[in-house]
Design a protein around this motif. Structure first.
Motif, short mmCIF file in Angstrom:
data_model
loop_
_atom_site.label_atom_id
_atom_site.label_comp_id
_atom_site.label_asym_id
_atom_site.label_seq_id
_atom_site.Cartn_x
_atom_site.Cartn_y
_atom_site.Cartn_z
N LYS A 6 -41.03 -92.32 -8.33
CA LYS A 6 -42.36 -91.79 -8.66
C LYS A 6 -42.52 -90.37 -8.15
O LYS A 6 -43.00 -89.49 -8.86
CB LYS A 6 -43.45 -92.68 -8.08
N GLU A 7 -42.11 -90.12 -6.91
CA GLU A 7 -42.22 -88.79 -6.34
C GLU A 7 -41.32 -87.79 -7.06
O GLU A 7 -41.70 -86.64 -7.28
CB GLU A 7 -41.90 -88.82 -4.85
N TYR A 9 -40.39 -87.96 -10.21
CA TYR A 9 -41.01 -87.70 -11.50
C TYR A 9 -42.17 -86.71 -11.36
O TYR A 9 -42.31 -85.78 -12.15
CB TYR A 9 -41.49 -89.00 -12.14
N GLU A 10 -43.01 -86.91 -10.35
CA GLU A 10 -44.14 -86.01 -10.13
C GLU A 10 -43.66 -84.59 -9.82
O GLU A 10 -44.23 -83.62 -10.30
CB GLU A 10 -45.03 -86.53 -9.00
N GLU A 11 -42.62 -84.48 -9.03
CA GLU A 11 -42.08 -83.15 -8.72
C GLU A 11 -41.54 -82.47 -9.96
O GLU A 11 -41.77 -81.29 -10.18
CB GLU A 11 -41.00 -83.25 -7.65
N LYS A 13 -42.48 -83.02 -13.01
CA LYS A 13 -43.60 -82.73 -13.90
C LYS A 13 -44.41 -81.52 -13.42
O LYS A 13 -44.84 -80.70 -14.24
CB LYS A 13 -44.50 -83.97 -13.99
N ASN A 14 -44.59 -81.39 -12.11
CA ASN A 14 -45.49 -80.37 -11.59
C ASN A 14 -44.80 -79.11 -11.07
O ASN A 14 -45.41 -78.04 -11.09
CB ASN A 14 -46.34 -80.96 -10.46
#
Length: 62
Positions: A6-7, A9-11, A13-14
């Motif tokens: 999850k982390e 993926y967030e990294e 994405k952002n």
């Protein structure tokens, strides 16, 4: 493990941005050229060493 995914993926994405297409193309060409040069150098060293080993064993066996 799920938290890590999850982390990550967030990294992605952002925080991750792709370079412009022209820069990506230039980098791809550079990598391809150096890969070819490295492959040719490896082939050359392999050819030289195989000839040296062949000569060595021909002289030892005769």
């Amino acid at each position: 493990m799920l938290t890590y995914i999850k982390e990550s993926y967030e990294e992605l994405k952002n925080n991750v941005s792709l370079p412009p297409r022209a820069e990506s193309y230039n980098l791809m060409v550079i990598v391809a050229v150096f890969s070819i040069i490295f492959a040719l150098a490896t082939w050359g060293v392999d050819t030289v060493f195989s000839e040296i080993i062949k000569l060595y064993f021909e002289n030892v066996l005769n």
